[in-house]
Design a protein around this motif. Structure first.
Motif, mmCIF file in Angstrom:
data_model
loop_
_atom_site.group_PDB
_atom_site.id
_atom_site.type_symbol
_atom_site.label_atom_id
_atom_site.label_comp_id
_atom_site.label_asym_id
_atom_site.label_seq_id
_atom_site.Cartn_x
_atom_site.Cartn_y
_atom_site.Cartn_z
ATOM 1 N N UNK A 153 0.852 -1.186 0.000
ATOM 2 C CA UNK A 153 0.000 0.000 0.000
ATOM 3 C C UNK A 153 0.884 1.231 0.000
ATOM 4 N N UNK A 154 0.673 2.083 -0.987
ATOM 5 C CA UNK A 154 1.430 3.319 -1.084
ATOM 6 C C UNK A 154 0.600 4.506 -0.615
ATOM 7 N N UNK A 155 -0.369 4.255 0.241
ATOM 8 C CA UNK A 155 -1.234 5.322 0.732
ATOM 9 C C UNK A 155 -0.568 6.023 1.909
ATOM 10 N N UNK A 156 -0.894 7.288 2.060
ATOM 11 C CA UNK A 156 -0.413 8.050 3.207
ATOM 12 C C UNK A 156 -1.605 8.751 3.844
ATOM 13 N N UNK A 157 -1.345 9.585 4.836
ATOM 14 C CA UNK A 157 -2.457 10.236 5.531
ATOM 15 C C UNK A 157 -3.210 11.199 4.620
ATOM 16 N N UNK A 158 -2.545 11.786 3.630
ATOM 17 C CA UNK A 158 -3.226 12.680 2.693
ATOM 18 C C UNK A 158 -4.234 11.942 1.831
ATOM 19 N N UNK A 159 -3.859 10.748 1.380
ATOM 20 C CA UNK A 159 -4.767 9.938 0.570
ATOM 21 C C UNK A 159 -5.963 9.493 1.393
ATOM 22 N N UNK A 160 -5.701 9.072 2.617
ATOM 23 C CA UNK A 160 -6.782 8.656 3.509
ATOM 24 C C UNK A 160 -7.700 9.827 3.829
ATOM 25 N N UNK A 161 -7.122 10.992 4.056
ATOM 26 C CA UNK A 161 -7.919 12.186 4.335
ATOM 27 C C UNK A 161 -8.817 12.519 3.151
ATOM 28 N N UNK A 162 -8.291 12.411 1.932
ATOM 29 C CA UNK A 162 -9.082 12.687 0.741
ATOM 30 C C UNK A 162 -10.233 11.703 0.596
ATOM 31 N N UNK A 163 -9.948 10.421 0.781
ATOM 32 C CA UNK A 163 -10.988 9.398 0.643
ATOM 33 C C UNK A 163 -12.083 9.580 1.686
ATOM 34 N N UNK A 164 -11.693 9.850 2.926
ATOM 35 C CA UNK A 164 -12.696 10.040 3.970
ATOM 36 C C UNK A 164 -13.465 11.348 3.786
ATOM 37 N N UNK A 165 -12.817 12.368 3.269
ATOM 38 C CA UNK A 165 -13.525 13.622 2.993
ATOM 39 C C UNK A 165 -14.581 13.421 1.914
ATOM 40 N N UNK A 166 -14.251 12.633 0.888
ATOM 41 C CA UNK A 166 -15.237 12.320 -0.152
ATOM 42 C C UNK A 166 -16.405 11.550 0.447
ATOM 43 N N UNK A 167 -16.099 10.571 1.296
ATOM 44 C CA UNK A 167 -17.143 9.764 1.926
ATOM 45 C C UNK A 167 -18.048 10.617 2.804
ATOM 46 N N UNK A 168 -17.454 11.430 3.684
ATOM 47 C CA UNK A 168 -18.271 12.262 4.576
ATOM 48 C C UNK A 168 -19.002 13.360 3.802
ATOM 49 N N UNK A 169 -18.411 13.844 2.725
ATOM 50 C CA UNK A 169 -19.097 14.817 1.871
ATOM 51 C C UNK A 169 -20.322 14.217 1.210
ATOM 52 N N UNK A 170 -20.199 12.964 0.764
ATOM 53 C CA UNK A 170 -21.351 12.280 0.172
ATOM 54 C C UNK A 170 -22.450 12.071 1.214
ATOM 55 N N UNK A 171 -22.056 11.709 2.432
ATOM 56 C CA UNK A 171 -23.052 11.557 3.506
ATOM 57 C C UNK A 171 -23.742 12.887 3.804
ATOM 58 N N UNK A 172 -22.980 13.957 3.828
ATOM 59 C CA UNK A 172 -23.567 15.274 4.081
ATOM 60 C C UNK A 172 -24.517 15.670 2.954
#
Length: 122
Positions: free
Chosen positions: A48-67
């Motif tokens: 996995x080449x993910x870092x905290x920035x990638x995780x932050x982006x993915x979770x922001x998209x998820x929470x934005x969709x929920x909102x």
């Protein structure tokens, strides 16, 4: 089909796998005392080449969709309340739905803020 494409793009963003050579390997040193004779094997799991920035982006998209879903629910419920103004039973049910949608919106925005704060500190 659209959901599959969204899931695939999120998967590629989080797990940037570049082929078969980019997999984790393990060693089997249980039966040997000499580490140089350990057997190396392929775990089959991607690196996995993910870092905290990638995780932050993915979770922001998820929470934005929920909102966005919560806001849509608030709008639809408000319109239904206007239409059903003469029926107290329906208005009571719709008021409860409106409350739940508002709580969901608050939770999605708060979760996004907390995740952004925590991952920003890492």
């Amino acid at each position: 089909m659209h959901l599959y494409l969204l899931a695939t793009s999120i998967n590629r963003a989080l797990f940037a796998v570049t082929g078969g050579a980019n997999v984790n390997t393990g060693t089997d040193c249980v039966n040997t005392a000499d580490p140089s004779t350990c057997a190396t094997y392929n775990t089959g799991l991607p690196k996995v080449d993910a870092n905290s920035g990638t995780l932050n982006t993915a979770l922001s998209i998820f929470f934005g969709a929920l909102a966005a879903i919560a806001v849509l629910m608030i709008i639809i419920t408000a319109l239904r309340m206007i239409v059903n103004a003469g029926e107290p039973e329906n208005v009571k049910r719709l008021r409860r739905t409106l409350t739940y949608a508002a709580v969901g919106l608050i939770l999605a925005l708060t979760a996004d803020a907390i995740v952004g704060f925590v991952l920003g500190k890492l």
